[in-house]
Structure formats: C-alpha cells, structure tokens
Design an enzyme around this catalytic site. Structure first.
Site, PDB file in Angstrom:
ATOM      1  N   GLU A 132       0.826  -1.210   0.000  1.00  0.00           N
ATOM      2  CA  GLU A 132       0.000   0.000   0.000  1.00  0.00           C
ATOM      3  C   GLU A 132       0.860   1.260   0.000  1.00  0.00           C
ATOM      4  O   GLU A 132       0.792   2.095   0.911  1.00  0.00           O
ATOM      5  CB  GLU A 132      -0.950  -0.014   1.204  1.00  0.00           C
ATOM      6  CG  GLU A 132      -1.960  -1.148   1.149  1.00  0.00           C
ATOM      7  CD  GLU A 132      -3.031  -1.076   2.232  1.00  0.00           C
ATOM      8  OE1 GLU A 132      -2.764  -0.480   3.289  1.00  0.00           O
ATOM      9  OE2 GLU A 132      -4.130  -1.627   2.021  1.00  0.00           O
ATOM     10  N   GLU A 164      -5.582  -8.197  -1.265  1.00  0.00           N
ATOM     11  CA  GLU A 164      -6.254  -8.044   0.031  1.00  0.00           C
ATOM     12  C   GLU A 164      -7.703  -7.692  -0.215  1.00  0.00           C
ATOM     13  O   GLU A 164      -7.995  -6.816  -1.040  1.00  0.00           O
ATOM     14  CB  GLU A 164      -5.645  -6.912   0.874  1.00  0.00           C
ATOM     15  CG  GLU A 164      -4.370  -7.231   1.568  1.00  0.00           C
ATOM     16  CD  GLU A 164      -3.884  -6.096   2.470  1.00  0.00           C
ATOM     17  OE1 GLU A 164      -4.712  -5.428   3.113  1.00  0.00           O
ATOM     18  OE2 GLU A 164      -2.661  -5.885   2.513  1.00  0.00           O
TER      19      GLU A 164
HETATM   20  C1  BGP Z   1      -4.473  -2.976   4.967  1.00  0.00           C
HETATM   21  C2  BGP Z   1      -3.132  -3.462   5.411  1.00  0.00           C
HETATM   22  C3  BGP Z   1      -3.139  -4.688   6.235  1.00  0.00           C
HETATM   23  C4  BGP Z   1      -4.400  -4.947   7.002  1.00  0.00           C
HETATM   24  C5  BGP Z   1      -5.669  -4.528   6.338  1.00  0.00           C
HETATM   25  C6  BGP Z   1      -6.896  -4.545   7.208  1.00  0.00           C
HETATM   26  O1  BGP Z   1      -4.467  -1.609   4.897  1.00  0.00           O
HETATM   27  O2  BGP Z   1      -2.271  -3.680   4.326  1.00  0.00           O
HETATM   28  O3  BGP Z   1      -1.944  -4.750   6.944  1.00  0.00           O
HETATM   29  O4  BGP Z   1      -4.338  -5.076   8.315  1.00  0.00           O
HETATM   30  O5  BGP Z   1      -5.556  -3.257   5.797  1.00  0.00           O
HETATM   31  O6  BGP Z   1      -6.874  -3.459   8.067  1.00  0.00           O
HETATM   32  P1  BGP Z   1      -7.135  -3.543   9.611  1.00  0.00           P
HETATM   33  O7  BGP Z   1      -6.274  -4.603  10.114  1.00  0.00           O
HETATM   34  O8  BGP Z   1      -6.777  -2.221  10.140  1.00  0.00           O
HETATM   35  O9  BGP Z   1      -8.583  -3.831   9.755  1.00  0.00           O
END
Ligand code: BGP
Length: 466
Positions: A168, A363
C-alpha cells in the site's frame, strides 16, 4: 447482472489464496536477533494494544501452512520482516537466523505446492533507520532497501516467484509514520517531506524491480496500492473534479511504478505547492527501467468525496484512514468500513484502463467480531456474504469485462492483529485463533464456516459460491 447470466469460471491457473503480514502474524518480536521495527513503537506510542506473540506464526508456521493446504489455498501472501534480516536495517552482515526462518517458511509452502507471494516491506521500516535517517525522508534509505532486497533475492530467488515491493505504497500520504517512518519536525514542510519520501520509495522500488529481473529471470514483481475508487458525492462538477484529484493522489504512485515516469499533472501540482523533489542525475532513468510486471492492490471499500465542506465534515467512521465521506448508498461493517462489491469491479476496470498490466487482488475481506458457540463451531455468514459478493464482482470484471487478473488473496487466512486498531477481535480469518484483546487465549486454531465455504470456492475455481 443476475446470477443466471454470470459466468462463474475463471481461467485455469488462477491464483486463489490469502494474505498476511509479518508483524501482524509472527509474534516473537524479540527472538533470534530480530531488531525493532516501526510497529514496535507505532501502536505502543499511540497507547494501543498490540499482543505479542500476535497469532504466533513464528512458532506455528508448520501448522498454519498445513492448514492452508487443507484449506485448498494455492498461494499465501506473507511479508518478510526487514529487521529479521537486518536488525538495524543496514547491518554489515545479514542475520542468518532470519534468513533460515523465511527459508523454512517458503520450503514448507513448496512442500504443499503453495506459491508464496512475498511483500518485501509491509509497513515495516526498521526503527534504527528511522533514528538514523528519519525514515524515508532521507535518500540513503534507497541503498539500504536495495541491499536488503539483494539478500532476499539471493537467498529466496529459487523459492519465490511473486514479489511486491511496498505494501500500500500510497498510504505514505495518509499514514506517513506507518508508510515511511516519517516523523515531522516542528516547522517542517509536511508536503515536501512526504513527496520526497515518496520519491525515495519509488526509486527504491524501481531499483528492486530491475535487480529482481536481473537476478531471478521469470520473477514477477508488482507494486501494491491501497485501492478503492473515489465517487463524487454528487454530479456537481466540483465534486467530480475533487473525486478525480483524490484518485490522482493515490494513482500517482502506481503511475510512476507502472509507467516509469511521473504523470504531467503531478509535476505541475508539486510546482504549484512549492514541493521540490531532490532529483539527481539518473533518477528518471531509474524510474523508467524499473516498471512493474503487474499491479496488485487491496480493496476493502470505495471512497466518496465532496467539495462541500459541510458534507465533507461527515466522515465515515473507521475507514477515515483514507479520508472518505459517508456514502448514503452503502452499508457499513461493525468498524464503519463501507461495503461496496460493485466498487471492486469499478476499481478493476479503472486500474486496467489506466495501466494495461495484469492485476492481482492481494487483500479483500471483512473485519468482524466472531462468536465461538458452545460446541466450538463458529458461524460467520457475514464474512461469507462479504466475500461472495466481492468474488462475484471480480468474476464479472474478468468474464464480462475481460480484465486480466492473476489472482485473489483475501486478507487473513487466519485471525491476525488489526493494523489500524491493534485489536485481535477485529477478525478477518477463516481460521479462528483463540487469542483475545487482553492477551489471554490458548492460540489454538479452529475452522470457521467460511473456511469450508472458501475451500469449495477454490476447488470449483469460483463456480460454486453457494
Ligand atoms: C491494509 C493493510 C493490512 C491490514 C488490512 C486490514 O491496509 O495492508 O496490513 O491489516 O488493511 O486493516 P485492519 O487490520 O486495520 O482492519
């Protein structure tokens, strides 16, 4: 489009998997010579809870990879902790224990025919380099990163085909400490510092891509965007213009990584804002020579923007990490992240129109509270529903729009610590980990309903989504 008209199948060889990141899964942050990372100070500094040993992947990777094989995953996205390889980010010698750990992880994946997809830096700037250089604001970070990459490519080149440079990368603008280890001094020009750091990460990424291609013919190297199209709140031209500008903030990074040059508007915009990058001879060539093979991205939601300050003040709860107005047409998760499956199809189309490079969803998922029933079962229809709708949108983009998509790795095969809140109870996994926010729990793994559902989806290559 009704389900009856939907073509469910995906091309043969489509990669189905799930994604994690080192700090959110491994735990064991103080063993085998590991150095401190941005994370160790980030959540602690904010007074947030961060359980160590996270979900204990460091000690349980064999069990977790075996479960992934049972799950039917043909790929697992993991990240390497820079500070396991170089505890201070730029030590004279790499740490043999760190190399041995990741070698075992990748060998274990290969044993089951699982393709590892590796993120080189997932919000993981070593603290020592933040202290020494101020993180990515300093150009010397580029050499440190390239040297780290060299060690990874030399050691894991035979085991890993898919690489992502920075997770990201555009988050650098929205969460500068997390994305680039940036701490601003009083009076510092924040925009200038962020864009210089961005310039350095983009140069580092380009050099890594070039090096990967030299050292590992056949390797596929991608960039990684926190994606999600900006919708204008209304059709007022001012809202539409703001939507375009907000998208550009994020696409700026991918424009450079995919096309090998900054877009014209970016240089003009920086000029207007008085932002001066520290261009050096050869930088433009470096960007041009290090373009990526594919575009990967995370997608949790679309975003919405308005030029009207009153409407803008109504920010969405939760996913305000990247600023977004509440979209009245969308429902939200328990954490306020708005849910928009069609937005995934829109995002896939926009990205392909813009870059004409293969895409990879690395993701996507729903963070939710799960309940363990008395008999140990975990029913998570909300997660299945979220994933089903997003996979349907993805199938439409591939089959009806012709988007070349390499694969889909949803976020979290297993419960892991949340990046934005440090909580354990914001669960994405299809495998439950008995670990609670207060640190209690046995760390035992158990399968949720979504585990069996996703297994069926993979086995049918996307045909069986019931
Ligand atoms: C993204 C990241 C991850 C992850 C995901 C979910 O932005 O790359 O590392 O954790 O989001 O977010 P969160 O864990 O804050 O719910």
């Amino acid at each position: 489009m009704s389900l009856l008209n939907r073509v469910q199948q995906l091309p043969k060889g489509f990669v189905w998997g799930a994604a994690t990141a080192a700090y959110q899964t491994e735990g064991s942050t103080k063993v085998a010579g590991k150095g401190k990372t941005m994370w160790d100070d980030y959540l602690v500094a904010q007074g947030r809870f961060l359980p160590d040993p996270a979900s204990d992947f460091y000690n349980r990777y064999e069990e977790d990879i075996r479960l992934s094989a049972e799950h039917g995953l043909n790929a697992i996205r993991v990240s390497i902790a820079w500070t396991r390889i170089f505890p201070n980010g730029d030590d004279a010698q790499p740490n043999a224990a760190g190399i041995a750990f990741y070698r075992s992880v990748f060998e274990e994946c290969r044993k089951y025919g699982i393709e590892p997809l590796v993120t080189i830096c997932h919000f993981d700037t070593p603290i020592a380099l933040i202290k020494k250089y101020g993180g990515w604001k300093d150009r010397r970070m580029i050499d440190a990163f390239v040297r780290y990459c060299e060690v990874l490519f030399d050691n894991f080149g035979g085991l890993v085909k898919y690489w992502l440079t920075f997770n990201e990368i555009n988050m650098l603008l929205h969460m500068p400490f997390m994305g680039a280890g940036l701490v601003f001094e009083p009076g510092e020009d924040v925009q200038q510092v962020k864009y210089r750091a961005a310039h350095h990460e983009l140069l580092a990424s380009a050099r890594a891509v070039k090096l990967a291609h030299e050292k590992m013919p056949g390797a596929m190297v991608g960039c990684m965007l926190a994606a999600g199209q900006y919708y204008p709140y209304s059709c007022a031209p001012e809202d539409v213009y703001k939507g375009m500008e907000s998208d550009r903030d994020n696409y700026f990074f991918i424009d450079a990584q995919a096309r090998g040059a900054y877009p014209v508007w970016a240089e003009k915009r920086m000029e207007r804002a008085g932002v001066q990058l520290d261009w050096e001879p050869g930088d433009r060539e470096t960007l041009a020579e290090g373009t990526v093979d594919f575009i990967s991205f995370s997608y949790y939601s679309s975003r919405c923007v308005s030029a009207d300050p009153v409407i803008s003040a109504k920010h969405a709860r939760g996913n305000a990490v990247i600023s977004s107005v509440v979209n009245p047409h969308l429902a939200s998760s328990e954490w306020g992240w708005q849910i928009d499956p069609l937005g995934l199809r829109i995002t896939l189309n926009t990205l392909y129109d813009r870059y004409q490079k293969p895409l990879f969803i690395v993701e996507n998922g729903l963070g939710a509270n799960d309940t363990v029933e008395a008999d140990g079962s975990i029913h998570d229809p909300y997660r299945i529903d979220y994933m089903r709708k997003h996979i349907e949108a993805m199938l439409d983009a591939v089959n009806l729009d012709g988007i070349p998509l390499l694969g889909y790795t949803c976020w979290g095969p297993i419960d892991i610590v949340s990046a934005s809140t440090g909580e354990m109870k914001k669960r994405y996994g299809m495998i439950y980990v008995d670990k609670q926010n207060d640190g209690t729990g046995t760390l035992a793994r158990s399968r949720k309903d979504s585990f069996y559902w996703y297994k069926k989806v993979i086995a049918s290559n996307g045909e069986d989504l019931d």
